[in-house]
Design a protein around this motif. Sequence first.
Motif, short mmCIF file in Angstrom:
data_model
loop_
_atom_site.label_atom_id
_atom_site.label_comp_id
_atom_site.label_asym_id
_atom_site.label_seq_id
_atom_site.Cartn_x
_atom_site.Cartn_y
_atom_site.Cartn_z
N ASP A 1 0.80 -1.23 0.00
CA ASP A 1 0.00 0.00 0.00
C ASP A 1 0.83 1.27 0.00
O ASP A 1 0.27 2.36 -0.02
CB ASP A 1 -0.94 0.01 1.21
CG ASP A 1 -0.20 0.19 2.53
OD1 ASP A 1 1.03 -0.02 2.56
OD2 ASP A 1 -0.86 0.53 3.54
N LEU B 1 -2.67 -3.56 0.27
CA LEU B 1 -3.78 -2.88 -0.39
C LEU B 1 -4.44 -3.88 -1.33
O LEU B 1 -3.78 -4.46 -2.21
CB LEU B 1 -3.26 -1.67 -1.18
CG LEU B 1 -4.28 -0.89 -2.01
CD1 LEU B 1 -5.35 -0.27 -1.12
CD2 LEU B 1 -3.58 0.18 -2.85
N GLY C 1 -14.31 -1.91 -4.76
CA GLY C 1 -13.84 -1.31 -3.52
C GLY C 1 -12.41 -1.74 -3.25
O GLY C 1 -11.86 -2.62 -3.92
N TYR C 2 -11.80 -1.07 -2.28
CA TYR C 2 -10.46 -1.49 -1.84
C TYR C 2 -10.39 -1.44 -0.33
O TYR C 2 -11.13 -0.71 0.35
CB TYR C 2 -9.36 -0.64 -2.49
CG TYR C 2 -9.34 0.83 -2.12
CD1 TYR C 2 -8.86 1.26 -0.87
CD2 TYR C 2 -9.75 1.80 -3.04
CE1 TYR C 2 -8.83 2.61 -0.55
CE2 TYR C 2 -9.72 3.16 -2.71
CZ TYR C 2 -9.25 3.55 -1.47
OH TYR C 2 -9.22 4.89 -1.15
N GLY C 3 -9.49 -2.25 0.19
CA GLY C 3 -9.20 -2.25 1.62
C GLY C 3 -7.70 -2.17 1.83
O GLY C 3 -6.92 -2.68 1.03
N ASP C 4 -7.29 -1.50 2.90
CA ASP C 4 -5.87 -1.28 3.20
C ASP C 4 -5.63 -1.65 4.66
O ASP C 4 -6.33 -1.17 5.55
CB ASP C 4 -5.52 0.19 2.96
CG ASP C 4 -4.02 0.45 2.94
OD1 ASP C 4 -3.29 -0.20 3.70
OD2 ASP C 4 -3.59 1.32 2.16
N THR C 5 -4.65 -2.52 4.89
CA THR C 5 -4.36 -2.97 6.26
C THR C 5 -3.37 -2.07 6.99
O THR C 5 -3.01 -2.36 8.13
CB THR C 5 -3.79 -4.40 6.24
OG1 THR C 5 -2.50 -4.40 5.58
CG2 THR C 5 -4.72 -5.36 5.51
N GLY D 1 -6.25 0.04 9.40
CA GLY D 1 -7.17 -0.33 8.33
C GLY D 1 -7.89 0.86 7.72
O GLY D 1 -8.09 1.90 8.35
N ASN D 2 -8.31 0.67 6.46
CA ASN D 2 -9.04 1.69 5.73
C ASN D 2 -9.76 1.01 4.57
O ASN D 2 -9.33 -0.05 4.09
CB ASN D 2 -8.09 2.76 5.20
CG ASN D 2 -8.76 4.11 5.00
OD1 ASN D 2 -9.98 4.19 4.98
ND2 ASN D 2 -7.98 5.15 4.87
N TRP D 3 -10.86 1.61 4.10
CA TRP D 3 -11.59 1.01 2.99
C TRP D 3 -12.42 2.06 2.27
O TRP D 3 -12.77 3.10 2.83
CB TRP D 3 -12.47 -0.14 3.48
CG TRP D 3 -13.46 0.22 4.53
CD1 TRP D 3 -14.78 0.58 4.38
CD2 TRP D 3 -13.23 0.25 5.95
NE1 TRP D 3 -15.37 0.83 5.58
CE2 TRP D 3 -14.44 0.63 6.57
CE3 TRP D 3 -12.11 0.00 6.76
CZ2 TRP D 3 -14.56 0.77 7.95
CZ3 TRP D 3 -12.23 0.13 8.13
CH2 TRP D 3 -13.45 0.50 8.71
N THR D 4 -12.73 1.75 1.01
CA THR D 4 -13.49 2.65 0.14
C THR D 4 -14.31 1.82 -0.83
O THR D 4 -13.89 0.75 -1.28
CB THR D 4 -12.53 3.59 -0.63
OG1 THR D 4 -12.00 4.55 0.27
CG2 THR D 4 -13.22 4.30 -1.77
N ASN E 1 -9.76 9.56 6.82
CA ASN E 1 -9.74 9.92 5.40
C ASN E 1 -9.99 11.41 5.23
O ASN E 1 -10.99 11.93 5.75
CB ASN E 1 -10.81 9.14 4.63
CG ASN E 1 -10.43 7.68 4.46
OD1 ASN E 1 -9.34 7.37 4.01
ND2 ASN E 1 -11.34 6.78 4.82
#
Length: 435
Positions: free
Chosen positions: A222, A254, A276-280, A295-298, A331
């Motif tokens: 990521d 990512l 969508g995407y996710g990030d650790t 973590g994060n996601w969209t 974000n």
Amino acid sequence: MFRKIITVPAAFCACLTLNVAPAGAQDAQSGEDAFSFKDRLTQDWGGVRRTLAEHGVDFQLTDQNEFWAIPVGGSQPSNNYIGVTTGQLSLDLGRLTHLPLGTLGISGVDIRGHPFSNQPLYVFNQVSGIEADINLRLYEVWYGQTFDHDRLDLRVGKLDLSHDFMGSDGAQQFMNASFSWPMVPDNNLYDQGPAAPLGTPALRLKYALSHDWTVLAAVADDNPIGASFLNEADPWNQNQDPSGTRFHFGTGALMFLEAQYHTKLWGRDGTYKLGGYGDTGRFPDQADSSVRHKGNWTFYAVADQKLASLSGVQTLAGFVRATWAPPANRNQIANAVDAGFVLNAPFQRTDDVLALGFGYGEASPVLRRAERRAGTLAQHTEYHLELTYQFQATRWLLIQPDLQGMLSPSGGVLDTAGRRVKDEAIFGLHSSVSF
């Protein structure tokens, strides 16, 4: 980040594939037609390029230059030049070795000029898709191969994932970077995300379930640069790895997933995407940067639809893309929308494009509340408008005049002198030459 320039009319460094017809089609064509380089200024190098292509080797050089004038708005009026030269080499290992192998691609960019979107414009996203820190850097290097009768396409290496995910065909006609790589990942991910001029170590899979349905997935590091998330001295962080040769694996993973549906509405072609995407990784809190969140996601949705067939070869198409980042505490951009209309073949010029686009990006409500508590100007919503015309002067030369308007830059922000940044009128002229 670089916009995927539609020159003739391929994406900027998007696939690094040979400029040849499919194998089945070559058998039905003459040797003269199978390898055509009329879309390149230097054509076939007296037969040398044709011979190389017949053995699976293709090299292309693209030079892009832009001049920008900002007579109104921002922190001050300005004139700016930016440019980039892209070199790309593709090796069809199957042709070279006569073995069941895939394609090896490598590309690099030479970036020049003076970035101007951070200052004096203070906008959420770059006015130009080729605007970046000045460096000579490696861009992508990858190996790709297809399986299951070409239904499964695998690619691994240092990749720009914006080629495959979150993209809209209609949006690629514009010069503002928000249309090619959305404002949400550009502001919320490490180093603006895995988009040009940055590639990141990644594995990408693309599988055609049927004629109508395609599924794409990717897992990547990521953090393309490998630097910290916040860097006030170098906001884009690209100078932390100026050569582009760092392969970083230490921050987080990512992951992208996207479904594409190709159909006809009212008898006209359309493509619809949901993903969508996710990030650790760990991300700073929008109210207190010393606090980190895991973590994060969209989520996002994209629609490209042909709307009408007009006189002669003219067609009208529309597009819309919406992105939503639910974790508002980590974000900067909570949501964004881009939309527009694209008229193909205006004035009956087959390769020209006239396009009108608009969009917005809304700052995080957590950030907004923190700024109000601190007694500073609270960021809300930035709006961008663009009118552009692609004039295909020759098959190898594209000229594109452009007009943009930025309303409430960065949703309302103060410049270094403590004055609110004004709405902006921006004039640009782009050229792209394929050698």
